[in-house]
Design a protein around this motif. Structure first.
Motif: not given
Length: 337
Positions: A5-6, A8-9, A12-13, A16, A60, A65, A67
């Protein structure tokens, strides 16, 4: 699961950030380098940003996903508001009355032995003569004793009367008028030739905007540090502004058929390109395929262009990616009015 999860974030950061920078890069052609000089350099990185966003989209998508929609959205916006990085299909129509126009930065015909092959100069002449263009615009021309371009009409403009470096336009058809724009405080220049084709006159501009002096074979492209390299690029793009404006002022007075081609030393994501391509057709966009990379380096940069007025019909465009005789690849378009 928590670690994933970490990660993953975090991914995505990063995604972004690259998506936001690519989105902002779509505005670069609208900002003069004189207004915000350092921003102009980022136009060189647009192909990289596109590739990275495609990679994130695929990542992704494999993960199935949502994202994936971020990069997809930004790429889709670019498809409609920006110059395409890749052409997936091309047009090839060959007509007997087509005008074949080639642009080639010949790197001084290897005068300074950038290429180890001592026959490079003769091979350049051989390539040009075999391809048999009707008109060729040559950048980084050198008035060599072995010069052997077999076209009957020519206009050669060296920087001064005593040196042999400059620009040239060769033609199968008579050149009835020619001239030079004479860039100030620059080794680069733009020349033009009015070429009589049947009963009509076509003006051809051979453009060589301020060089960035990139040496792809050296670390930091030949500069001592990346900071100094960035500053040199910035200064080069600022200098291009006055050169582009001079070309615009000169070509405004010509209302006939027109071709603007050459080595812009800038990409299709730049202010310089947007200004010169206004109210014109880009032969690569009309008929090209692939990346259209014209600078001989692993990174995909299209900096050599053939632009025409809106009335021209472009039937073919080719980048000669297999001709490795200079630091640029030659490009050629077939067109008619």
């Amino acid at each position: 699961m928590k670690k994933f999860s970490i990660a993953h974030k975090f991914i995505f950061f990063i995604n972004s950030v690259f998506a936001a920078v690519l989105l902002l890069s779509y505005a670069l052609p609208y900002v003069s380098p004189q207004t915000i000089p350092f921003l102009s350099v980022f136009g060189l990185f647009v192909p990289f940003l596109v590739i990275v966003n495609i990679a994130f989209f695929v990542y992704w998508l494999i993960k199935m996903h949502k994202n994936a929609f971020l990069s997809l959205l930004v790429l889709a916006i670019g498809w409609f508001v920006s110059t395409p990085l890749v052409k997936f299909s091309n047009k090839e129509v060959i007509l007997n009355d087509d005008l074949k126009i080639m642009s080639y930065n010949v790197h001084l015909f290897n005068h300074y032995k950038h290429e180890e092959d001592v026959t490079t100069e003769q091979k350049i002449y051989e390539f040009i003569n075999n391809e048999n263009p009707d008109v060729i615009a040559v950048q980084e021309f050198y008035n060599s004793k072995m010069l052997d371009i077999k076209l009957p009409y020519k206009y050669i403009k060296t920087k001064t009367k005593t040196n042999k470096f400059g620009l040239a336009i060769y033609s199968k058809h008579p050149i009835i008028n020619s001239g030079s724009l004479d860039f100030k405080q620059s080794a680069n220049n733009t020349i033009f030739a009015d070429i009589l084709i049947k009963d009509d006159t076509v003006r051809v501009y051979n453009v060589h905007l301020e060089s960035l002096k990139l040496n792809p074979k050296k670390e930091n492209f030949g500069e001592k540090s990346s900071e100094r390299l960035f500053k040199r690029l910035e200064n080069g793009f600022v200098k291009q502004v006055s050169q582009v404006e001079l070309i615009q002022q000169h070509e405004y007075s010509w209302k006939g058929k027109k071709i603007v081609c050459g080595d812009f030393n800038n990409t299709a994501y730049s202010w310089a390109y947007k200004q010169l391509a206004a109210d014109k057709k880009d032969a690569f966009i009309e008929c090209g395929i692939g990346l259209g990379k014209s600078f001989r380096y692993i990174y995909p940069m299209r900096i050599d262009f053939v632009l025409t007025d809106k009335e021209a019909t472009i039937n073919q465009f080719k980048t000669y990616g297999d001709i490795k005789l200079s630091d640029h690849y030659p490009v050629m378009a077939r067109l008619h009015w």
